[in-house]
Motif scaffolding. Structure first.
Motif, mmCIF file in Angstrom:
data_model
loop_
_atom_site.group_PDB
_atom_site.id
_atom_site.type_symbol
_atom_site.label_atom_id
_atom_site.label_comp_id
_atom_site.label_asym_id
_atom_site.label_seq_id
_atom_site.Cartn_x
_atom_site.Cartn_y
_atom_site.Cartn_z
ATOM 1 N N SER A 63 6.593 7.912 18.101
ATOM 2 C CA SER A 63 7.597 7.505 17.112
ATOM 3 C C SER A 63 7.015 6.576 16.055
ATOM 4 C CB SER A 63 8.782 6.821 17.814
ATOM 5 O OG SER A 63 8.328 5.712 18.581
ATOM 6 N N THR A 118 14.841 15.687 19.390
ATOM 7 C CA THR A 118 15.160 14.306 19.029
ATOM 8 C C THR A 118 15.469 13.522 20.294
ATOM 9 O OG1 THR A 118 17.535 14.760 18.767
ATOM 10 C CG2 THR A 118 16.149 15.034 16.817
ATOM 11 N N ASP A 119 15.573 12.207 20.140
ATOM 12 C CA ASP A 119 15.930 11.351 21.273
ATOM 13 C C ASP A 119 17.447 11.274 21.469
ATOM 14 O OD1 ASP A 119 13.252 10.795 21.685
ATOM 15 O OD2 ASP A 119 13.270 9.084 20.311
ATOM 16 N N ARG A 120 18.205 11.813 20.539
ATOM 17 C CA ARG A 120 19.667 11.757 20.659
ATOM 18 C C ARG A 120 20.169 12.850 21.596
ATOM 19 N NH1 ARG A 120 21.428 12.414 14.600
ATOM 20 N NH2 ARG A 120 19.824 14.010 14.824
#
Length: 375
Positions: free
Chosen positions: A137, A225-227
C-alpha cells in the motif's frame, strides 16, 4: 576470494586463516603474507570496485540508446535490517545499483518516493523507461511512474493503456532522424514497428481491445481492494459480462438477439472462470444485500431481478443456509426471516427506503437485530 565468495572482512583476522597461509608459503612462496583486514576493506576494495565499473561501462553506455527499467524491492538481511534494493534491468540482465538501509526511517510514501527519485537522478531520468516495484500500500501511495503487475492479463491492459497515452510521442519517435539511425540494428523489425505505430487501423484495434476489456479490468480493480466486496461479486460478474457483450456487439454492429462468434468465445472463457470461482457463499452474500431488492436497483435495467426470484441463486443460497444452520428448528426460523426480508416485510417503515439509501452493512446493523435476529 573475499569479493567473489562474499567472505566477511573480519575473517581475515582469524588466526587459523593466517596460519594456513603461513603454512602454504613455507612450501611454495616464501615470505608471502596474506591480505590484511584494512587492505581488504579499503584500497583493495576500491580497486575491485573500479574493475567492476569498467566491466559494467559497456552495459551502462547502452542505457541511453535502449532505455532501462528501475527495479526496487524490500527485504531484510541476516541482521534483520530493512533494506531496499535498487537495480537497473535491461534485456542483457540486471545491474545492482545500491542497497538502502531503512533502519530508523519511517517508511511512508514520502520516504519511498524520495528513494526512487534519487535512483532516477543517479541513473539519469532520460534513460529510464519505467519503474517496477512491489504492490504494498505504501508503494501505491508513492506513485512512482507506473507499476505493471505480474498478472499476465493486467500487465497487457496496463501496457496498452500506456501505449495509447503516449501515442503521439511514439509517432514522433518513428518519424525522427534518430529512428532512422536505430534502423541499422534491425531494419525489418524497425520498419514493422514504424508501420504499426503510424497505422490508424492498428490504433483502432488497440482502442477496441481496451473497450471490451475495460469492464473485466474494472471488475478486478473493485475486487482487489481492502474493502468488503463479497456481497457485490455476483452482481459485478453479471453486469461485467453484459458490458463486454455490449462493447463487442456495438463494434460488430449487431443487435442484442444476433449471434457473435467472437463474443461466444469470450463468454465461454468468462463463464468457465466464474464457474471455478463461484461458491454458494457468493449467492448467499448476494441474497442478503438489501440494495438488490430496492425499486431503484430493479428499475436500472429491465434484466435485473431480485435475488429471491433467481432460481440459481436461490438453490445455492438454500444449500449455504442448510450448512450454516444444522438445527432444524433454527433453520426454519431463518427461512421465515429470509422470506420476510426478501418480501420487504420490515417492522420499521423507513427500512424500505434504507435498503437503497444505506450501505448494506449499515442497513443490517440498523434494522437487522430487531427485524431478523437469527438471520
Amino acid at each position: 576470494m573475499f569479493y567473489t565468495n562474499r567472505l566477511p572482512f573480519h575473517f581475515a583476522r582469524n588466526p587459523n586463516y593466517r596460519s594456513s597461509y603461513a603454512y602454504a608459503t613455507t612450501y611454495n612462496i616464501l615470505g608471502y603474507v596474506p591480505l590484511r583486514y584494512n587492505a581488504l576493506r579499503t584500497t583493495l576494495l576500491q580497486k575491485e570496485r573500479g574493475n567492476v565499473e569498467r566491466l559494467l561501462k559497456p552495459i551502462k553506455d547502452s542505457w541511453i540508446a535502449n532505455g532501462v527499467s528501475i527495479v526496487s524491492d524490500g527485504w531484510s538481511d541476516p541482521q534483520k535490517r530493512p533494506l531496499i534494493n535498487i537495480m537497473a534491468a535491461l534485456d542483457r540482465g540486471l545491474v545492482f545499483i545500491k542497497a538502502i538501509d531503512g533502519s530508523g526511517e519511517f517508511k511512508d510514501k514520502h520516504f519511498i518516493a524520495g528513494v526512487l527519485k534519487d535512483a532516477l537522478n543517479e541513473i539519469g531520468h532520460e534513460k529510464v523507461v519505467q519503474v517496477i516495484i512491489d504492490n504494498t500500500s505504501v508503494i501505491k501511495f508513492a506513485r512512482a511512474l507506473i507499476e505493471v503487475a505480474n498478472t499476465r492479463f493486467s500487465s497487457v491492459v496496463v501496457m496498452l493503456k500506456k501505449l495509447k497515452l503516449i501515442k503521439r510521442c511514439l509517432q514522433a519517435i518513428v518519424i525522427s532522424d534518430q529512428w532512422a539511425a536505430y534502423r541499422e540494428d534491425d531494419v525489418g523489425k524497425a520498419q514493422k514497428v514504424k508501420e504499426m505505430i503510424l497505422s490508424d487501423c492498428w490504433w483502432d484495434i488497440v482502442d477496441y481491445i481496451l473497450e471490451f476489456i475495460a469492464p473485466i479490468y474494472d471488475m478486478l480493480q473493485i475486487a482487489d481492494t481492502d474493502r468488503p466486496c463479497f456481497h457485490l461479486v455476483y452482481e459485478i460478474w453479471d453486469s461485467m459480462i453484459e458490458k463486454v457483450k455490449a462493447a463487442i456487439y456495438r463494434h460488430e454492429g449487431l443487435e442484442d438477439d444476433e449471434y457473435s462468434s467472437f463474443f461466444n468465445v469470450v463468454y465461454d472463457i468468462l463463464i468457465d472462470r466464474w464457474t471455478k470461482n463461484c461458491t454458494p457463499l457468493h449467492c448467499l452474500a448476494h441474497s442478503l444485500n438489501p440494495n438488490y431488492y430496492s425499486i431503484e436497483w430493479l428499475s436500472e435495467n429491465p434484466k435485473c431481478i431480485a435475488p429471491h426470484q433467481d432460481h440459481e441463486i436461490s438453490m445455492d443460497r438454500s444449500n449455504c443456509l442448510e450448512r450454516y444452520f444444522e438445527d432444524e428448528s433454527e433453520l426454519r426460523v431463518v427461512k421465515i426471516e429470509f422470506a420476510a426480508f426478501s418480501g420487504g416485510r420490515f417492522p420499521s417503515p423507513d427500512a424500505l427506503t434504507d435498503r437503497w439509501a444505506l450501505q448494506p452493512l449499515v442497513c443490517w446493523q440498523y434494522h437487522g437485530s430487531s427485524s431478523f435476529p437469527t438471520l
